[in-house]
Scaffold this active site. Structure first.
Site, PDB file in Angstrom:
ATOM      1  N   ASP A 123     -43.749  81.363  47.198  1.00 38.20           N
ATOM      2  CA  ASP A 123     -42.584  80.854  46.462  1.00 38.20           C
ATOM      3  C   ASP A 123     -41.323  81.682  46.677  1.00 38.20           C
ATOM      4  O   ASP A 123     -40.472  81.791  45.795  1.00 38.20           O
ATOM      5  CB  ASP A 123     -42.891  80.771  44.949  1.00 38.20           C
ATOM      6  CG  ASP A 123     -44.095  79.907  44.665  1.00 38.20           C
ATOM      7  OD1 ASP A 123     -44.293  78.919  45.397  1.00 38.20           O
ATOM      8  OD2 ASP A 123     -44.843  80.223  43.721  1.00 38.20           O
TER       9      ASP A 123
ATOM     10  N   LYS B  40     -39.215  79.835  50.998  1.00 41.46           N
ATOM     11  CA  LYS B  40     -39.426  79.526  52.425  1.00 41.46           C
ATOM     12  C   LYS B  40     -38.921  78.128  52.741  1.00 41.46           C
ATOM     13  O   LYS B  40     -38.333  77.891  53.788  1.00 41.46           O
ATOM     14  CB  LYS B  40     -40.921  79.593  52.785  1.00 41.46           C
ATOM     15  CG  LYS B  40     -41.555  80.944  52.558  1.00 41.46           C
ATOM     16  CD  LYS B  40     -43.049  80.895  52.780  1.00 41.46           C
ATOM     17  CE  LYS B  40     -43.788  80.034  51.800  1.00 41.46           C
ATOM     18  NZ  LYS B  40     -43.775  80.519  50.414  1.00 41.46           N
TER      19      LYS B  40
ATOM     20  N   GLY C 229     -46.089  74.511  47.643  1.00 36.32           N
ATOM     21  CA  GLY C 229     -45.077  73.647  47.039  1.00 36.32           C
ATOM     22  C   GLY C 229     -43.734  74.164  47.492  1.00 36.32           C
ATOM     23  O   GLY C 229     -43.337  75.268  47.138  1.00 36.32           O
ATOM     24  N   HIS C 230     -43.065  73.417  48.343  1.00 35.61           N
ATOM     25  CA  HIS C 230     -41.808  73.876  48.935  1.00 35.61           C
ATOM     26  C   HIS C 230     -40.680  72.961  48.487  1.00 35.61           C
ATOM     27  O   HIS C 230     -40.690  71.766  48.776  1.00 35.61           O
ATOM     28  CB  HIS C 230     -41.914  73.884  50.467  1.00 35.61           C
ATOM     29  CG  HIS C 230     -43.050  74.734  50.965  1.00 35.61           C
ATOM     30  ND1 HIS C 230     -43.706  74.494  52.136  1.00 35.61           N
ATOM     31  CD2 HIS C 230     -43.629  75.823  50.426  1.00 35.61           C
ATOM     32  CE1 HIS C 230     -44.646  75.406  52.301  1.00 35.61           C
ATOM     33  NE2 HIS C 230     -44.632  76.217  51.269  1.00 35.61           N
TER      34      HIS C 230
ATOM     35  N   ARG D 235     -69.159  75.874  59.010  1.00 37.41           N
ATOM     36  CA  ARG D 235     -69.320  74.849  60.050  1.00 37.41           C
ATOM     37  C   ARG D 235     -69.955  73.558  59.549  1.00 37.41           C
ATOM     38  O   ARG D 235     -70.722  72.910  60.238  1.00 37.41           O
ATOM     39  CB  ARG D 235     -70.098  75.424  61.251  1.00 37.41           C
ATOM     40  CG  ARG D 235     -69.266  76.457  61.985  1.00 37.41           C
ATOM     41  CD  ARG D 235     -70.071  77.563  62.559  1.00 37.41           C
ATOM     42  NE  ARG D 235     -70.723  78.325  61.531  1.00 37.41           N
ATOM     43  CZ  ARG D 235     -71.576  79.305  61.744  1.00 37.41           C
ATOM     44  NH1 ARG D 235     -71.887  79.622  62.973  1.00 37.41           N
ATOM     45  NH2 ARG D 235     -72.128  79.963  60.753  1.00 37.41           N
TER      46      ARG D 235
ATOM     47  N   GLN E 113     -47.585  79.741  51.598  1.00 39.42           N
ATOM     48  CA  GLN E 113     -47.987  80.922  50.823  1.00 39.42           C
ATOM     49  C   GLN E 113     -47.168  82.157  51.233  1.00 39.42           C
ATOM     50  O   GLN E 113     -46.089  82.008  51.768  1.00 39.42           O
ATOM     51  CB  GLN E 113     -49.502  81.194  50.970  1.00 39.42           C
ATOM     52  CG  GLN E 113     -50.385  80.197  50.221  1.00 39.42           C
ATOM     53  CD  GLN E 113     -50.575  78.870  50.936  1.00 39.42           C
ATOM     54  OE1 GLN E 113     -50.998  78.850  52.074  1.00 39.42           O
ATOM     55  NE2 GLN E 113     -50.293  77.782  50.278  1.00 39.42           N
TER      56      GLN E 113
ATOM     57  N   ARG F 200     -47.147  76.056  36.546  1.00 41.60           N
ATOM     58  CA  ARG F 200     -47.462  77.272  35.774  1.00 41.60           C
ATOM     59  C   ARG F 200     -46.262  78.221  35.754  1.00 41.60           C
ATOM     60  O   ARG F 200     -45.564  78.355  36.762  1.00 41.60           O
ATOM     61  CB  ARG F 200     -48.640  78.022  36.414  1.00 41.60           C
ATOM     62  CG  ARG F 200     -49.966  77.297  36.300  1.00 41.60           C
ATOM     63  CD  ARG F 200     -51.082  78.088  36.967  1.00 41.60           C
ATOM     64  NE  ARG F 200     -50.967  78.091  38.418  1.00 41.60           N
ATOM     65  CZ  ARG F 200     -51.826  78.703  39.236  1.00 41.60           C
ATOM     66  NH1 ARG F 200     -52.844  79.374  38.735  1.00 41.60           N
ATOM     67  NH2 ARG F 200     -51.669  78.648  40.539  1.00 41.60           N
TER      68      ARG F 200
HETATM   69  P1  GDP Z   1     -41.444  78.214  48.668  1.00 46.50           P
HETATM   70  O1  GDP Z   1     -42.823  77.880  48.221  1.00 46.50           O
HETATM   71  O2  GDP Z   1     -41.377  79.572  49.291  1.00 46.50           O
HETATM   72  O3  GDP Z   1     -40.834  77.166  49.554  1.00 46.50           O
HETATM   73  O4  GDP Z   1     -40.553  78.300  47.347  1.00 46.50           O
HETATM   74  P2  GDP Z   1     -40.561  77.273  46.100  1.00 46.50           P
HETATM   75  O5  GDP Z   1     -39.882  76.028  46.515  1.00 46.50           O
HETATM   76  O6  GDP Z   1     -41.927  77.154  45.535  1.00 46.50           O
HETATM   77  O7  GDP Z   1     -39.730  78.097  45.050  1.00 46.50           O
HETATM   78  C1  GDP Z   1     -38.412  78.500  45.285  1.00 46.50           C
HETATM   79  C2  GDP Z   1     -37.497  77.871  44.220  1.00 46.50           C
HETATM   80  O8  GDP Z   1     -36.239  78.513  44.241  1.00 46.50           O
HETATM   81  C3  GDP Z   1     -37.216  76.411  44.456  1.00 46.50           C
HETATM   82  O9  GDP Z   1     -37.121  75.758  43.217  1.00 46.50           O
HETATM   83  C4  GDP Z   1     -35.867  76.409  45.171  1.00 46.50           C
HETATM   84  O10 GDP Z   1     -35.130  75.220  44.985  1.00 46.50           O
HETATM   85  C5  GDP Z   1     -35.212  77.564  44.509  1.00 46.50           C
HETATM   86  N1  GDP Z   1     -34.242  78.306  45.329  1.00 46.50           N
HETATM   87  C6  GDP Z   1     -34.241  78.521  46.670  1.00 46.50           C
HETATM   88  N2  GDP Z   1     -33.260  79.371  47.020  1.00 46.50           N
HETATM   89  C7  GDP Z   1     -32.623  79.702  45.883  1.00 46.50           C
HETATM   90  C8  GDP Z   1     -31.537  80.583  45.583  1.00 46.50           C
HETATM   91  O11 GDP Z   1     -30.979  81.258  46.441  1.00 46.50           O
HETATM   92  N3  GDP Z   1     -31.172  80.662  44.273  1.00 46.50           N
HETATM   93  C9  GDP Z   1     -31.782  79.971  43.290  1.00 46.50           C
HETATM   94  N4  GDP Z   1     -31.346  80.124  42.048  1.00 46.50           N
HETATM   95  N5  GDP Z   1     -32.816  79.154  43.542  1.00 46.50           N
HETATM   96  C10 GDP Z   1     -33.239  79.030  44.803  1.00 46.50           C
HETATM   97  P1  IMO Z   2     -46.156  78.348  48.568  1.00 42.45           P
HETATM   98  O1  IMO Z   2     -46.356  77.841  49.974  1.00 42.45           O
HETATM   99  C1  IMO Z   2     -47.616  80.779  45.256  1.00 42.45           C
HETATM  100  C2  IMO Z   2     -51.965  81.294  44.955  1.00 42.45           C
HETATM  101  C3  IMO Z   2     -52.609  80.690  43.728  1.00 42.45           C
HETATM  102  C4  IMO Z   2     -53.767  81.669  43.530  1.00 42.45           C
HETATM  103  C5  IMO Z   2     -54.183  81.980  44.956  1.00 42.45           C
HETATM  104  C6  IMO Z   2     -55.351  81.153  45.463  1.00 42.45           C
HETATM  105  O2  IMO Z   2     -45.517  77.372  47.661  1.00 42.45           O
HETATM  106  O3  IMO Z   2     -45.526  79.693  48.566  1.00 42.45           O
HETATM  107  P2  IMO Z   2     -55.592  78.613  46.212  1.00 42.45           P
HETATM  108  O4  IMO Z   2     -55.328  77.346  45.476  1.00 42.45           O
HETATM  109  O5  IMO Z   2     -54.801  78.784  47.465  1.00 42.45           O
HETATM  110  O6  IMO Z   2     -57.052  78.859  46.455  1.00 42.45           O
HETATM  111  O7  IMO Z   2     -55.119  79.779  45.184  1.00 42.45           O
HETATM  112  O8  IMO Z   2     -53.041  81.735  45.766  1.00 42.45           O
HETATM  113  N1  IMO Z   2     -51.147  80.364  45.763  1.00 42.45           N
HETATM  114  C7  IMO Z   2     -49.802  80.340  45.755  1.00 42.45           C
HETATM  115  N2  IMO Z   2     -48.918  81.030  45.010  1.00 42.45           N
HETATM  116  N3  IMO Z   2     -47.183  79.921  46.204  1.00 42.45           N
HETATM  117  C8  IMO Z   2     -48.057  79.248  46.979  1.00 42.45           C
HETATM  118  O9  IMO Z   2     -47.666  78.480  48.011  1.00 42.45           O
HETATM  119  C9  IMO Z   2     -49.447  79.415  46.746  1.00 42.45           C
HETATM  120  N4  IMO Z   2     -50.553  78.900  47.299  1.00 42.45           N
HETATM  121  C10 IMO Z   2     -51.581  79.498  46.702  1.00 42.45           C
HETATM  122  O10 IMO Z   2     -51.732  80.670  42.627  1.00 42.45           O
HETATM  123  O11 IMO Z   2     -53.288  82.855  42.959  1.00 42.45           O
HETATM  124 MG    MG Z   3     -43.824  77.305  46.494  1.00 44.76          MG
END
Ligand code: GDP
Ligand code: IMO
Ligand code: MG
Length: 429
Positions: free
Chosen positions: A13, A16, A40-41, A142, A223, A302
Site C-alpha cells: 500500500d 505503487k 488493492g491498487h 504440484r 504487495q 481494514r
Molecule cells: P498500492 O497498493 O501500493 O497501490 O497502494 P493503495 O492504493 O492500496 O494505497 C495508497 C492510497 O494512497 C490510495 O488510496 C491512493 O489513492 C492514495 N495516494 C496515492 N498517492 C498519494 C499521495 O501522494 N497523497 C495522498 N494523500 N494519497 C495518495
Molecule cells: P498491495 O498490492 C498490504 C498482507 C495481508 C497479510 C499478509 C498475508 O495492495 O500493496 P495474504 O492474503 O497475501 O495471504 O495475506 O499480507 N497483504 C497486504 N498488505 N497490501 C497488500 O497488497 C497486501 N497483500 C497482502 O494483510 O498481512
Molecule cells: Mg494496496
C-alpha cells in the site's frame, strides 16, 4: 526503451498503483508478475477513482498490452467482474493476455484460507482471506489447477476430480466443514474456461520479443518487499515473491533484461495484518496519520496500522530490490509541526542499523528516532520541487541519505497530476 520494475519497499500500500499509472502512460507493455487479488491498487485520474485487484493498473493506457504472468494467482470470479466493471467504465481492456502457467484461486482456497487462520492458536497472519496462501501452497505441492487446465474441457474434469477429492477430505475431516460439489464446480469452471480462451497467450515469449525489440515494458509488483515469502518478515508475509527479483522468475524475463527498479515508499509506514512493526504508533499520532492518509485497506477495508518512517526497513528493502531510485508518496499526509524518522533499532540494548527478519528479534526492536521540524502546511497543491517548503525538502533529503538511494519523485496527493518529478530520466521508460 527499457524494462522497469516498480516495487513496494514497505508492507504494501505504498501507492505503487499511483506510480505505476504515472509511468504506464508511456508503456507499451504493463505486467503483473506476483500475488493475486490480495492486492488493492488505487488510481485517481481526474474525478475517476479505479481500484485494481487482479488486472494490471497499466490497462488504463489503451495502447499498452497488459500481461498477467506466471507468478500471479488468479481468482477467475474477480477477474471477470473487474473486467466487466472496466468495460462499463469505458476502459477497453482488450489487450489483456494471461499466461497458461498462472495458477487459479479455486473456491476451496478461499474457504481454507479462513479455516487455516481460525485453526491457528498463535501467529495468525491476518491474511486478506482471498485464498492466496492455500493457492500458492498447492502450486508448490504440484497439485494446483492452472489456466491451461481450465481452458481444456478434456483435462479439467480429470484434474478437478483428483484435487477436489483431497480438498473435500481436508475440509470435512480436518475442519468439519461442508464439501464442494464436483458437478457444480466443474460446470462453473467450464464456463470460465470459455471466457478465458481468447486471453491466453505465451506471455514469456511476448516479453522476450518485446525486450529484443527494445519495447517499453513496465513490471508492476503487488504487495511490498517486507511481505515477500523469502525476504520479508516470515511468517507474517504473503506467499509470493514481491521483491523486484520476482519480475524475472514470475515472467520468464531473465534478470539481465531488467534495466531499472523504482522502489515506492510512503513518507511514513503502514502495515495491515499481523506481525511486528517497530515504528507502529498506538497514540493519537497514529490516528492522525490514519485519518490524514485515509489509511483503510483498498481490498479489505481494514484500518491500517500507522507509524513513523522506518529507515532501517526501507534501507534493507532498497538493498534487496537493487533499487535504482525511490518514489516517496503521501508526503502531503505529514502536514504537522514535528516529524520523526526511525534511523536505527535498539535490540536488547544494542543499537543496529540492520533489519532483522527473525520475527521474535524484530518484535524486540525499539525504534531510535531523530526528530525533524515539520512543514505544518498543506502541500497538496504544490507542483514543483522548488515550491515545496524548505522543511519538506529537508525531510526528503534526509530520507535520501538514510536510504542511500536517489529520490526520483515525490507525490503530494492521489491524483496523477499531484506528482513532482525530481529525475525525469529515471522515470522515463
Ligand atoms: P498500492 O497498493 O501500493 O497501490 O497502494 P493503495 O492504493 O492500496 O494505497 C495508497 C492510497 O494512497 C490510495 O488510496 C491512493 O489513492 C492514495 N495516494 C496515492 N498517492 C498519494 C499521495 O501522494 N497523497 C495522498 N494523500 N494519497 C495518495
Ligand atoms: P498491495 O498490492 C498490504 C498482507 C495481508 C497479510 C499478509 C498475508 O495492495 O500493496 P495474504 O492474503 O497475501 O495471504 O495475506 O499480507 N497483504 C497486504 N498488505 N497490501 C497488500 O497488497 C497486501 N497483500 C497482502 O494483510 O498481512
Ligand atoms: Mg494496496
Amino acid at each position: 526503451m527499457s524494462n522497469v520494475v516498480v516495487v513496494g519497499l514497505q508492507w504494501g500500500d505504498e501507492a505503487k498503483g499511483k506510480v505505476v499509472d504515472f509511468l504506464s502512460q508511456d508503456a507499451e507493455y504493463v505486467v503483473r508478475f506476483n500475488g493475486g487479488n490480495n492486492a488493492g491498487h488505487t488510481v485517481v485520474v481526474g474525478n475517476e477513482t479505479y481500484r485494481f485487484h487482479a488486472i494490471p493498473v497499466g490497462v488504463l493506457n489503451p495502447d499498452a498490452v497488459a500481461l498477467i504472468t506466471d507468478g500471479v494467482v488468479l481468482d477467475l470470479e474477480v477477474f471477470a467482474s473487474e473486467l466487466t466493471e472496466l468495460k462499463e467504465r469505458g476502459i477497453t481492456a482488450d489487450k489483456i493476455k494471461i499466461s497458461g502457467n498462472v495458477h487459479i484461486i479455486m473456491p476451496w482456497h478461499k474457504r481454507l484460507d479462513g479455516l487455516e487462520e481460525a485453526y491457528k492458536k498463535g501467529n495468525k497472519v491476518g491474511t486478506t482471506g482471498r485464498g492466496i496462501g492455500p493457492c500458492y501452497a498447492d502450486k508448490a505441492s504440484r497439485i494446483g489447477l492452472r489456466i491451461f487446465d481450465v481452458i481444456d474441457p478434456e483435462i479439467l474434469p480429470v484434474k478437478l476430480g483428483e484435487v477436489l477429492r483431497l480438498k473435500n477430505d481436508i475440509i470435512t475431516k480436518v475442519y468439519g466443514g461442508e464439501p464442494f460439489d464436483y458437478d457444480e464446480v466443474l460446470a462453473q469452471y467450464l464456463v470460465y474456461g470459455e471466457l478465458l480462451k481468447p486471453y491466453v497467450a505465451d506471455t514469456a515469449a511476448m516479453l522476450y520479443d518485446a525486450s529484443a525489440d527494445c519495447r517499453r515494458v513496465l513490471f508492476e509488483a503487488a504487495q511490498g518487499a517486507l511481505l515477500d515469502i523469502d525476504k520479508g518478515t516470515y511468517p507474517f508475509v504473503t506467499s509470493s515473491h514481491s521483491v523486484s527479483g520476482g519480475a524475472a522468475c514470475g515472467t520468464g524475463v531473465g534478470p539481465t533484461a531488467i534495466d531499472r527498479v523504482i522502489g515506492v515508499v510512503k513518507a511514513y509506514t503502514t502495515r495491515v495484518g499481523a506481525g511486528p512493526m517497530p515504528t507502529e504508533l498506538f497514540d493519537e499520532m497514529g490516528d492522525v496519520i490514519r485519518e490524514n492518509g485515509h489509511e483503510y485497506g483498498t481490498t479489505t477495508g481494514r484500518p491500517r496500522r500507522c507509524g513513523w518512517f522506518d529507515a532501517v526497513c526501507a534501507r534493507y528493502s532498497c538493498r534487496i530490490n537493487g533499487c535504482s531510485a525511490v518514489a516517496v508518496c503521501l508526503l502531503d499526509v505529514l502536514d504537522m509541526p514535528e516529524i520523526k524518522i526511525c534511523t536505527a533499532y535498539d535490540i536488547d540494548g544494542t543499537k543496529t542499523g540492520l533489519f532483522p527478519t527473525k520475527p521474535e528479534t524484530l518484535a524486540k526492536a525499539k525504534p531510535v528516532y531523530e526528530t525533524l521540524p515539520g512543514w505544518n502546511c498543506d502541500i497538496s497543491g504544490v507542483r514543483s520541487w522548488k515550491d515545496l517548503p524548505e522543511k519538506c525538502r529537508n525531510y526528503v533529503r534526509r530520507l535520501k541519505e538514510l536510504l542511500g538511494c536517489d529520490i526520483c519523485m515525490v507525490s503530494v496527493g492521489p491524483r496523477r497530476d499531484q506528482s513532482i518529478v525530481l529525475d525525469s530520466e529515471m522515470l522515463s521508460l
